[in-house]
Design an enzyme around this catalytic site. Structure first.
Site, PDB file in Angstrom:
ATOM      1  N   LYS A 184       1.021  -1.084  -0.014  1.00 36.25           N
ATOM      2  CA  LYS A 184       0.037  -0.048  -0.028  1.00 36.25           C
ATOM      3  C   LYS A 184       0.976   1.255   0.017  1.00 36.25           C
ATOM      4  CE  LYS A 184      -4.027   2.363   2.337  1.00 36.25           C
ATOM      5  NZ  LYS A 184      -3.559   3.484   1.571  1.00 36.25           N
TER       6      LYS A 184
ATOM      7  N   ARG B 177      -7.488  10.844  -8.528  1.00 39.49           N
ATOM      8  CA  ARG B 177      -8.541  10.225  -7.595  1.00 39.49           C
ATOM      9  C   ARG B 177      -9.944  10.878  -8.012  1.00 39.49           C
ATOM     10  NH1 ARG B 177      -7.696   7.369  -2.092  1.00 39.49           N
ATOM     11  NH2 ARG B 177      -9.923   7.022  -1.622  1.00 39.49           N
TER      12      ARG B 177
ATOM     13  N   ARG C 114     -16.447   0.992  -1.950  1.00 40.31           N
ATOM     14  CA  ARG C 114     -15.811   0.750  -0.777  1.00 40.31           C
ATOM     15  C   ARG C 114     -16.260  -0.689  -0.226  1.00 40.31           C
ATOM     16  NH1 ARG C 114     -12.064   3.887   1.711  1.00 40.31           N
ATOM     17  NH2 ARG C 114     -13.195   5.762   0.973  1.00 40.31           N
TER      18      ARG C 114
ATOM     19  N   LYS D  23      -7.471  -2.689   3.208  1.00 42.02           N
ATOM     20  CA  LYS D  23      -6.062  -1.905   3.718  1.00 42.02           C
ATOM     21  C   LYS D  23      -5.434  -2.499   4.913  1.00 42.02           C
ATOM     22  CE  LYS D  23      -8.492   2.467   4.241  1.00 42.02           C
ATOM     23  NZ  LYS D  23      -8.753   3.867   3.760  1.00 42.02           N
TER      24      LYS D  23
END
Length: 547
Positions: A246, A266, A405, A411
């Site tokens: 990440k 993004r 999401r 993560k």
């Protein structure tokens, strides 16, 4: 559609609290619209006249509105500012002022939905030194023909402060009901096309039209998002998972077709001109007719730098070549959405990954596939030792779901209690901070509302406070004593020690010892934390304390 009908519908919807009634009213209206009005309606009812991918921006702040409203109503600019400050809601204040205007407008016309869209498109295309004056003239023109109620919702659209209780979920279900199609297909089409206006037109044609949607280069889609979790929690799914670094960088989408390359942030803003070095690297490493997803990091001395370094490059418009020479930018590719006229998002992740490694000559992020918790933890620490944020765990059978999401990407990073909160107000500082804002009011998303949860006054440098003061000046929509309130635009990352129940804030919770970490310029309001997130964290924390 006459715009007054649209305004009356908005006023009616604002007074309705029931979701099913909202959907029913929307569906009835949508089914009656012409093919020309249908896409305009579906965009405007969300308060978003342009698709996110279009690159079009209105760029209308309160100061331009004050000038236009003063002209149309025959009042002084200071009177307009005072009225907006007292009423608190810019749309409601303009409605009041138009109902009391002291001069009659000549040559007024009955506004239609198409008229308003044409004016908004005209405003979005204005650039250069005279653009502000030209925008004011267009706003004056449409407000001169507007009834007070129309002025209310024109104002809300112009300021991008349009909150009538209609979100994408309600609109999705209303479109499905209006045209008797599966709402899941409407959702799927919107993930691919990222434009409810276009999706509504397809839905009218039937389910096959919705199924047939395809990605198109230079038409970016929202990026798939990850939730926080644990290694053990993901491994409970039973299959080996893909583990990747990440990165502490900035997310991007890269599109290439007919030797033309474009890069998007993004937030789906084009950053091609700001990142020519990265674009050149990807152009060399990738074949034609492709869309990939990745993250770019700044590297100095072989080590990654904080992601703000990349964001500064994304924003840069001048001296780009010098900035590119000063700091090395490295792209890292981890997904492929489209290649050689084929949309790939419905393929399992393992297949997308295989295609990516076959077509990209460089820059594909390393990956471990494992179901061994100890091995994954070791890889996690390898990532941390290399200066990265942690790791991503991805289910190998998952499809790419734009803007979602979900549970397919998780993560894993060191424990840190932070929230991404929307800045909705500020209070003037005292002492050496008397000429800037000293504290900021922060809110979470609750459906289409923003609910205050905290104030923050610590963690800022003097330079940051000056920058925030300058940046937020044009966003002020109301003043109340030492408090000012903003058109919501900025997202702060906020650290805290604990979430507590509190009667002092509408949401029922407050943050203990909040501190400013950074402005999340890479995130828009839709990516800020929700009231539900806060409640879940409170429950999790107090459950663990009681076990």
């Amino acid at each position: 559609m006459i715009f007054l009908e649209f305004a009356e519908l908005c006023s009616r919807l604002e007074k309705i609290s029931g979701r099913l009634e909202t959907i029913s009213i929307l569906a009835e209206t949508i089914s009656s619209l012409s093919d020309d009005d249908l896409p305009h309606f579906c965009r405007l009812i969300l308060g978003k006249p342009f698709p996110e991918w279009s690159g079009k921006k209105l760029g209308v702040g309160p100061n331009l509105l004050y000038e236009a409203v003063a002209y149309v109503t025959g009042r002084k600019r200071e009177e307009v500012i005072d009225r907006l400050s007292r009423v608190g809601d810019a749309g409601a204040a303009v409605e009041e002022l138009l109902s009391q205007k002291s001069q009659t407008s000549f040559f007024t016309v009955e506004l239609t939905l198409a008229d308003i869209m044409a004016a908004l498109i005209e405003i979005s295309g204005m650039e250069g030194g005279r653009s502000q004056k030209e925008k004011v003239r267009v706003i004056q023109r449409i407000l001169s023909s507007a009834s007070p109620l129309e002025g209310h919702y024109i104002t809300a659209i112009l300021l991008e402060d349009f909150r009538i209780g209609v979100g994408e979920g309600n609109l999705r279900d209303a479109i499905a009901q209006a045209f008797s199609v599966d709402p899941n297909l409407v959702e799927y089409a919107n993930q691919v096309r990222n434009d409810m206006g276009e999706v509504a037109v397809l839905a009218r044609k039937g389910e096959e039209a919705l199924r047939s949607v395809r990605l198109v280069p230079f038409h970016p889609v929202r990026m798939m998002l990850a939730r926080q979790g644990t290694i053990s929690g993901v491994l409970k799914e039973g299959d080996p998972v893909a583990v990747e670094f990440k990165y502490d960088g900035a997310r991007f989408q890269f599109h290439k077709q007919n030797k033309t390359c474009r890069m998007y942030s993004r937030r789906l803003e084009e950053v091609t001109n700001a990142m020519p070095d990265v674009v050149a690297l990807l152009d060399e490493a990738l074949p034609d007719d492709i869309i990939v997803d990745g993250e770019v990091i700044a590297v100095q001395g072989g080590h990654p730098m904080p992601f703000q370094t990349v964001l500064r490059r994304f924003r840069r418009k001048h001296n780009v070549a010098e900035a590119a020479d000063a700091i090395t930018m490295i792209p890292n590719l981890f997904d492929i959405l489209y290649y050689n006229q084929e949309m790939l998002i419905d393929l399992p992740f393992r297949e997308r990954r295989n295609i990516l490694t076959q077509v990209a000559s460089r820059y594909v992020t390393p990956q471990l596939v494992s179901d061994d918790e100890t091995e994954i933890e070791a890889y996690y620490h390898t990532a941390l030792d290399a200066g990265h944020e942690g790791v991503m765990l991805k289910l190998q059978g998952s499809r790419y779901t734009p803007g979602v999401r979900g549970k397919d990407w998780v993560k894993i990073k060191p424990e840190a209690d932070t929230l991404d909160l929307v800045v909705t107000g500020a209070e003037w500082g005292e002492g050496k901070r008397a000429h800037v804002f000293g504290s900021f009011l922060l809110s979470v998303r609750d459906d289409d509302r923003l609910v205050p949860i905290s104030r923050v006054a610590t963690g800022f440098s003097d330079e940051q406070l000056i920058w925030l003061f300058d940046t937020l000046q044009d966003d002020i929509i109301r003043k109340d004593g030492k408090m000012v309130y903003f058109e919501p635009r900025l997202v702060f990352e906020i650290g805290y020690s604990e979430i507590q129940k509190s009667p002092n804030y509408e949401g029922g919770y407050a943050l203990r010892f909040p501190r400013f970490i950074e402005v999340r310029e890479d995130k828009d309001l839709k990516e800020a934390n929700t009231a539900e997130d806060v409640e879940e964290r409170y429950i999790q924390t107090h459950s663990s304390l009681n076990t």
